[in-house]
Design a protein around this motif. Structure first.
Motif, PDB file in Angstrom:
ATOM      1  N   ILE A 192      -9.715   7.799   2.795  1.00  0.00           N
ATOM      2  CA  ILE A 192      -8.381   7.245   3.059  1.00  0.00           C
ATOM      3  C   ILE A 192      -8.162   5.972   2.252  1.00  0.00           C
ATOM      4  O   ILE A 192      -7.062   5.723   1.734  1.00  0.00           O
ATOM      5  CB  ILE A 192      -8.193   6.975   4.564  1.00  0.00           C
ATOM      6  N   ASP A 193      -9.210   5.151   2.116  1.00  0.00           N
ATOM      7  CA  ASP A 193      -9.089   3.907   1.348  1.00  0.00           C
ATOM      8  C   ASP A 193      -8.708   4.195  -0.096  1.00  0.00           C
ATOM      9  O   ASP A 193      -7.897   3.474  -0.691  1.00  0.00           O
ATOM     10  CB  ASP A 193     -10.410   3.128   1.388  1.00  0.00           C
ATOM     11  N   THR A 194      -9.292   5.253  -0.667  1.00  0.00           N
ATOM     12  CA  THR A 194      -8.984   5.625  -2.056  1.00  0.00           C
ATOM     13  C   THR A 194      -7.524   6.045  -2.182  1.00  0.00           C
ATOM     14  O   THR A 194      -6.819   5.642  -3.110  1.00  0.00           O
ATOM     15  CB  THR A 194      -9.905   6.769  -2.512  1.00  0.00           C
ATOM     16  N   HIS A 195      -7.061   6.850  -1.227  1.00  0.00           N
ATOM     17  CA  HIS A 195      -5.657   7.287  -1.270  1.00  0.00           C
ATOM     18  C   HIS A 195      -4.701   6.101  -1.075  1.00  0.00           C
ATOM     19  O   HIS A 195      -3.660   6.033  -1.726  1.00  0.00           O
ATOM     20  CB  HIS A 195      -5.406   8.348  -0.199  1.00  0.00           C
ATOM     21  N   LYS A 197      -5.291   3.012  -1.923  1.00  0.00           N
ATOM     22  CA  LYS A 197      -5.324   2.246  -3.172  1.00  0.00           C
ATOM     23  C   LYS A 197      -4.404   2.868  -4.216  1.00  0.00           C
ATOM     24  O   LYS A 197      -3.617   2.167  -4.875  1.00  0.00           O
ATOM     25  CB  LYS A 197      -6.761   2.188  -3.697  1.00  0.00           C
ATOM     26  N   ASN A 198      -4.473   4.187  -4.365  1.00  0.00           N
ATOM     27  CA  ASN A 198      -3.614   4.884  -5.332  1.00  0.00           C
ATOM     28  C   ASN A 198      -2.145   4.809  -4.929  1.00  0.00           C
ATOM     29  O   ASN A 198      -1.256   4.679  -5.779  1.00  0.00           O
ATOM     30  CB  ASN A 198      -4.051   6.341  -5.464  1.00  0.00           C
ATOM     31  N   LEU A 199      -1.904   4.907  -3.626  1.00  0.00           N
ATOM     32  CA  LEU A 199      -0.534   4.834  -3.119  1.00  0.00           C
ATOM     33  C   LEU A 199       0.070   3.461  -3.394  1.00  0.00           C
ATOM     34  O   LEU A 199       1.227   3.357  -3.822  1.00  0.00           O
ATOM     35  CB  LEU A 199      -0.547   5.123  -1.615  1.00  0.00           C
ATOM     36  N   ARG A 200      -0.692   2.420  -3.193  1.00  0.00           N
ATOM     37  CA  ARG A 200      -0.193   1.055  -3.442  1.00  0.00           C
ATOM     38  C   ARG A 200       0.188   0.854  -4.908  1.00  0.00           C
ATOM     39  O   ARG A 200       1.125   0.125  -5.220  1.00  0.00           O
ATOM     40  CB  ARG A 200      -1.239   0.020  -3.023  1.00  0.00           C
ATOM     41  N   LYS A 201      -0.528   1.505  -5.802  1.00  0.00           N
ATOM     42  CA  LYS A 201      -0.211   1.380  -7.227  1.00  0.00           C
ATOM     43  C   LYS A 201       1.153   1.977  -7.542  1.00  0.00           C
ATOM     44  O   LYS A 201       1.831   1.530  -8.478  1.00  0.00           O
ATOM     45  CB  LYS A 201      -1.287   2.070  -8.071  1.00  0.00           C
ATOM     46  N   LYS A 202       1.556   2.995  -6.789  1.00  0.00           N
ATOM     47  CA  LYS A 202       2.823   3.677  -7.056  1.00  0.00           C
ATOM     48  C   LYS A 202       4.003   3.046  -6.320  1.00  0.00           C
ATOM     49  O   LYS A 202       5.151   3.242  -6.716  1.00  0.00           O
ATOM     50  CB  LYS A 202       2.713   5.158  -6.675  1.00  0.00           C
ATOM     51  N   LEU A 203       3.717   2.326  -5.243  1.00  0.00           N
ATOM     52  CA  LEU A 203       4.797   1.703  -4.483  1.00  0.00           C
ATOM     53  C   LEU A 203       5.292   0.447  -5.198  1.00  0.00           C
ATOM     54  O   LEU A 203       4.484  -0.363  -5.655  1.00  0.00           O
ATOM     55  CB  LEU A 203       4.316   1.346  -3.078  1.00  0.00           C
ATOM     56  N   PRO A 204       6.610   0.249  -5.295  1.00  0.00           N
ATOM     57  CA  PRO A 204       7.155  -0.910  -6.012  1.00  0.00           C
ATOM     58  C   PRO A 204       7.002  -2.214  -5.241  1.00  0.00           C
ATOM     59  O   PRO A 204       7.127  -3.291  -5.817  1.00  0.00           O
ATOM     60  CB  PRO A 204       8.634  -0.550  -6.186  1.00  0.00           C
ATOM     61  N   ARG A 205       6.738  -2.109  -3.932  1.00  0.00           N
ATOM     62  CA  ARG A 205       6.553  -3.294  -3.101  1.00  0.00           C
ATOM     63  C   ARG A 205       5.345  -3.096  -2.205  1.00  0.00           C
ATOM     64  O   ARG A 205       4.843  -1.985  -2.039  1.00  0.00           O
ATOM     65  CB  ARG A 205       7.802  -3.557  -2.255  1.00  0.00           C
ATOM     66  N   ASN A 206       4.893  -4.181  -1.630  1.00  0.00           N
ATOM     67  CA  ASN A 206       3.693  -4.153  -0.800  1.00  0.00           C
ATOM     68  C   ASN A 206       4.059  -3.703   0.621  1.00  0.00           C
ATOM     69  O   ASN A 206       4.256  -4.517   1.512  1.00  0.00           O
ATOM     70  CB  ASN A 206       3.052  -5.546  -0.780  1.00  0.00           C
ATOM     71  N   TYR A 207       4.146  -2.394   0.819  1.00  0.00           N
ATOM     72  CA  TYR A 207       4.583  -1.851   2.094  1.00  0.00           C
ATOM     73  C   TYR A 207       3.449  -1.602   3.088  1.00  0.00           C
ATOM     74  O   TYR A 207       3.703  -1.333   4.251  1.00  0.00           O
ATOM     75  CB  TYR A 207       5.297  -0.509   1.863  1.00  0.00           C
ATOM     76  N   ILE A 208       2.210  -1.614   2.619  1.00  0.00           N
ATOM     77  CA  ILE A 208       1.094  -1.219   3.481  1.00  0.00           C
ATOM     78  C   ILE A 208       0.232  -2.428   3.813  1.00  0.00           C
ATOM     79  O   ILE A 208      -0.243  -3.135   2.925  1.00  0.00           O
ATOM     80  CB  ILE A 208       0.248  -0.123   2.808  1.00  0.00           C
ATOM     81  N   ARG A 209       0.013  -2.647   5.087  1.00  0.00           N
ATOM     82  CA  ARG A 209      -0.801  -3.761   5.569  1.00  0.00           C
ATOM     83  C   ARG A 209      -2.171  -3.246   5.991  1.00  0.00           C
ATOM     84  O   ARG A 209      -2.282  -2.240   6.682  1.00  0.00           O
ATOM     85  CB  ARG A 209      -0.115  -4.438   6.757  1.00  0.00           C
ATOM     86  N   THR A 210      -3.203  -3.935   5.547  1.00  0.00           N
ATOM     87  CA  THR A 210      -4.556  -3.656   6.023  1.00  0.00           C
ATOM     88  C   THR A 210      -4.822  -4.488   7.269  1.00  0.00           C
ATOM     89  O   THR A 210      -4.651  -5.711   7.250  1.00  0.00           O
ATOM     90  CB  THR A 210      -5.607  -3.997   4.959  1.00  0.00           C
ATOM     91  N   VAL A 211      -5.204  -3.830   8.337  1.00  0.00           N
ATOM     92  CA  VAL A 211      -5.588  -4.533   9.562  1.00  0.00           C
ATOM     93  C   VAL A 211      -7.108  -4.464   9.633  1.00  0.00           C
ATOM     94  O   VAL A 211      -7.684  -3.399   9.911  1.00  0.00           O
ATOM     95  CB  VAL A 211      -4.942  -3.891  10.797  1.00  0.00           C
TER      96      VAL A 211
END
Length: 226
Positions: A192-195, A197-211
């Motif tokens: 999941i961490d790999t996905h 990471k790849n997803l964040r590269k494609k998103l134009p903004r920082n939409y995902i928060r790591t808890v």
């Protein structure tokens, strides 16, 4: 408001008869006889539905369908054709056609298929949710930012969709794996961490928060943390 229909059919009699039925049903119809005309209209006007005959000279209905997909034009699509073979139908549906009608067809049945598709499109449009320029189209498994496709893989889309739907909830890696793969996945949950990471590269903004120590959540406001 009237539904606006782009109708591409090269046979004059069929074009005139079906156009007349659609007009009598209260629809606004723009009828064309070639793929070139259809693409010109798609570039200059907005339509609710395109009805595309596959077997037209030069630029076929399938080529127009592919053009709609490449340009990310938001429109319902009905393929109208004498070709009933599985290969052609699969090609149409793989390029996001919504319906496939084999000729000959009753004008009344065509109207019913159009009405059914319009209801589905209106429902999906109401269902689409927007957050800071980002929106999700669940039927197409596509995420868009300012109307441009983010070109996510299926797994990336499913992760984003899950987080996006429950923005206040924190998902563990195990929960995300279950949401995406059900019980079929065997392996390390760090995939999941790999996905992510790849997803964040494609998103134009920082939409995902790591808890830390738990997992991930969707965030609607920009911040500096990952």
């Amino acid at each position: 408001m009237k539904a606006k229909i782009l109708f591409m059919e090269d046979e004059l009699n069929i074009r005139e008869v079906l156009s007349e039925y659609m007009n009598m049903a209260g629809m606004e119809v723009v009828a064309v006889e070639s793929g070139e005309e259809a693409m010109e209209k798609l570039n200059t006007d907005m339509f609710d539905i395109a009805i595309l005959d596959i077997m037209v000279p030069k630029i076929s209905g399938l080529e127009v369908l592919n053009y709609i997909k490449e340009k990310n034009i938001e429109i319902g699509i009905i393929m109208l054709t004498a070709l009933g073979d599985e290969k052609t139908q699969l090609e149409a549906f793989n390029n996001y056609a919504d319906d496939y009608i084999v000729k000959p067809i009753s004008p009344i049945l065509l109207l019913k298929r159009i009405e059914t598709l319009l209801r589905r499109l209106n429902y999906n449009k109401a269902k689409e949710d927007y957050k800071n320029g980002l929106y999700i189209n669940k039927d197409k498994y596509q995420a868009y930012y300012n109307e441009k496709s983010l070109e996510l893989t299926l797994t990336e889309f499913l992760i984003l969709d899950c987080l996006y739907e429950y923005p206040e909830r924190v998902f563990s890696r195990e929960q995300l794996i279950y949401k995406i793969f059900n019980e079929d996945y065997i392996g390390n949950d760090r995939v999941i961490d790999t996905h992510i990471k790849n997803l964040r590269k494609k998103l134009p903004r920082n939409y995902i928060r790591t808890v830390i120590g738990i997992g991930y959540s969707f965030k609607e406001e920009e911040d500096e943390t990952q």
